[in-house]
Design a protein around this motif. Sequence first.
Motif, mmCIF file in Angstrom:
data_model
loop_
_atom_site.group_PDB
_atom_site.id
_atom_site.type_symbol
_atom_site.label_atom_id
_atom_site.label_comp_id
_atom_site.label_asym_id
_atom_site.label_seq_id
_atom_site.Cartn_x
_atom_site.Cartn_y
_atom_site.Cartn_z
ATOM 1 N N GLY A 175 30.016 59.869 -19.217
ATOM 2 C CA GLY A 175 28.775 59.114 -19.367
ATOM 3 C C GLY A 175 28.375 58.849 -20.806
ATOM 4 N N ASP A 176 28.886 59.633 -21.756
ATOM 5 C CA ASP A 176 28.469 59.505 -23.150
ATOM 6 C C ASP A 176 29.690 59.670 -24.039
ATOM 7 O OD1 ASP A 176 27.391 59.640 -25.689
ATOM 8 O OD2 ASP A 176 25.731 60.944 -25.131
ATOM 9 N N TRP A 212 36.321 49.571 -24.234
ATOM 10 C CA TRP A 212 36.304 50.328 -22.974
ATOM 11 C C TRP A 212 36.364 49.425 -21.742
ATOM 12 C CZ3 TRP A 212 32.358 50.559 -26.657
ATOM 13 C CH2 TRP A 212 31.262 49.735 -26.406
ATOM 14 N N THR A 213 36.493 48.121 -21.908
ATOM 15 C CA THR A 213 36.560 47.195 -20.781
ATOM 16 C C THR A 213 37.782 47.500 -19.906
ATOM 17 O OG1 THR A 213 35.551 45.445 -22.126
ATOM 18 C CG2 THR A 213 36.728 44.759 -20.123
ATOM 19 N N GLU A 214 37.563 47.627 -18.615
ATOM 20 C CA GLU A 214 38.695 47.826 -17.707
ATOM 21 C C GLU A 214 39.439 46.508 -17.547
ATOM 22 O OE1 GLU A 214 39.692 49.253 -13.133
ATOM 23 O OE2 GLU A 214 37.804 49.910 -14.070
ATOM 24 N N TYR A 256 35.772 57.018 -20.263
ATOM 25 C CA TYR A 256 34.440 56.409 -20.396
ATOM 26 C C TYR A 256 34.400 55.025 -19.740
ATOM 27 C CZ TYR A 256 30.447 54.193 -22.727
ATOM 28 O OH TYR A 256 29.281 53.510 -23.003
ATOM 29 N N THR A 277 36.064 53.853 -17.366
ATOM 30 C CA THR A 277 36.201 53.866 -15.906
ATOM 31 C C THR A 277 35.135 54.721 -15.231
ATOM 32 O OG1 THR A 277 37.863 55.630 -16.143
ATOM 33 C CG2 THR A 277 38.672 53.382 -15.938
ATOM 34 N N GLY A 278 34.112 55.105 -15.994
ATOM 35 C CA GLY A 278 32.953 55.788 -15.430
ATOM 36 C C GLY A 278 33.098 57.282 -15.229
ATOM 37 N N LEU A 279 34.178 57.877 -15.761
ATOM 38 C CA LEU A 279 34.370 59.320 -15.607
ATOM 39 C C LEU A 279 33.582 60.123 -16.631
ATOM 40 C CD1 LEU A 279 38.215 59.300 -14.971
ATOM 41 C CD2 LEU A 279 36.401 59.534 -13.271
#
Length: 500
Positions: free
Chosen positions: A451-452, A216-218, A445, A447-449
Motif C-alpha cells: 500500500g505504501d 508501477w503501471t500494470e 506496489y 499490483t496492489g500487494l
Amino acid sequence: MKLQYAVGIDIGTQGTKAALFSLDGKKMSEAFEKSNLIYGGPGEVCQNAEDIYGSVLRTVNALMKKSGVPPKQVAAMGIDAQMAGIMAVDADFEAVGPYDSWLDTRCEPYIHTMINRAGDEVIRRTGGPVTYTHGPKILWRKAERPAEYEKAAKFVLPGVFVSGKLCGLKAEQAWIDYTHLHFSGFADNRRKVWDEGLLSEFGIEKDKMPRIVSPWTEVGRLTEQAAKACGLTSGTRVVAGCGDSAASALGAGIVEKDMIYDVAGTASIFSCSTDRFTPDLETKTILFSRSVIDGLYTPLAYIGGGGLCLRWFLEQNGRDYEYWNKQAERLEAGSGGLYFVPHFSGRTCPNDPGVRGAYWGLSFHHTGAHMYRSIMESIAYEYAYYYSILKRQNPQISPKYIYGAGGGARSAVFSQIKADALGIPYRPLQEADTAVYASAMLAAYGTGLLGDLKAVMKAPLREEVYLPDKGRYEIYQKNKEIYVNLLEALGAFGEKERGE
C-alpha cells in the motif's frame, strides 16, 4: 494460498540479475548471467535483443529452482534496465535490429545535429543535455539504417522489450516510463508527454514513440510459454518498471528531497534529490531525471567508465582490489600531484568526445599505488564538480549524507575520498545492488500487494560512516579546479586533432 512473493530483474550493462523477494523484503534467491556485449566497428557497442530476453528467462528460472518457493505464490514481476540505449520493435513486438547500448558512440554526428538546431530547447523540455542517448540514436538509425527505421513500429527500452515478449504484447501496447524522459530527446519531462515541436523539428513520427506511463503501471501478464520458460505460472502480473539508475536510487531509500546518492558501479553515477525542476542550461552537465516517486527529481551526472577504469587498471597490473586499496590508503590526498582522466570513450556529462583517458603529471616518484588512487580521486573530483553545479541551481540543497551503493562503496579508501572531496559524510548501504529489490517492490506496489511504496524503501546502512577531513577537503577543492581545467584542455586538443 496467499501470494507472498515478487520477482525483481535488473538488466545491466555487465549482466542480468534476478532476485525473488517476500513482501517483507527478504531475499529468497537470486541468479546472474553475464551480458554478451558486441563490439563491432568504430564506436559500435550493441547487444542481440534475443540474448537479453533469453538471459531473463534463464535467470528467473534459475532463481525459482534455488528458492523452493511454489511458482503459484509469486504474484508479480518488475524489470529495470539500462536507460540511455535504445532499440526498436515491429508491430508484433519482435526486435528490429540490435539493442544499441548507451556505450555505443556511432550517433555522435547526430548529437551535433540536435545541439546545433535545438540544443537548449532539448534541455529545457527534457531536462537532459544531448549526448549518447535516445534522440541521437534514433536519428542515427533513421539516417544510417533506413530499412530498420521504416520497419520500426515503436522505439523501446530493453526492459520494455523483455516485458512485452513475456506478456505477448503488440507494439501498440508499448510504453516508456517517466524515469527515462530526460534521455528521450523528444519529451516534455515536466508534463510527461511527447513534445510535438521537438518531434517535428527532427522529423520523427510521433506514432513511433510509445505511450508514457508511471513505473508501477500494470502492463500485462506472463503467457503460458514465457511462464514455463521462467518456472512461473501464466498470469503472473508484470509492471512497467523503470530505469536501472532510478531503481537503484529507489532501492537505496532516496525517496525524499536533499539526499545524495552514489552508484559506484560500471558507470559512476552521482545524483541528489530535489522537488524543483531546474534544467542545467548553463553547463549542460546535469541530467534532470525523474524519481520513481512522482513529484521528486533526481538530477544526476555520470562517468561512463568510472568503475571500468579501476577494472582496466587491475587487468593491466594484476592483483585484486583489496591489494590496491591497501596500497592507495597509505598515500596522502592528491596522489603526489598525479591526475587521471577516466573518459576512455569521451566525456558524457557534458558531452565532449574530444576528451579521452589520460594520466597527467607523471614523474619518476609515482608508483602503481599513485596511479590507482588517482583513478578514484578523479571520480571524486567529477562528483565535486557536479555537486557545485547543483548547489548553484538549488542553493537550498543541504544533504546530511552521501548514500553509497555499487561495488565501489565497499572500498573504505574510495568512500573516504568521496567524503573528503565533497565535504559530506559517506554512508555505504548494506546491499550493494538495490535495483532488483526496488523492481520487485515496485511490482508488488503496482499490483496492489503493497500500500505504501516509500515506506518499504528504507535501505539498511552499514555501520561505517566516513567523515570528511577539513584539510583533505581543502586540498581536493583546489585539485578539482585543476582537474576541470585539464578536462577542458583535453577537449580543446581533441577538437584541434579532428580539425573542428
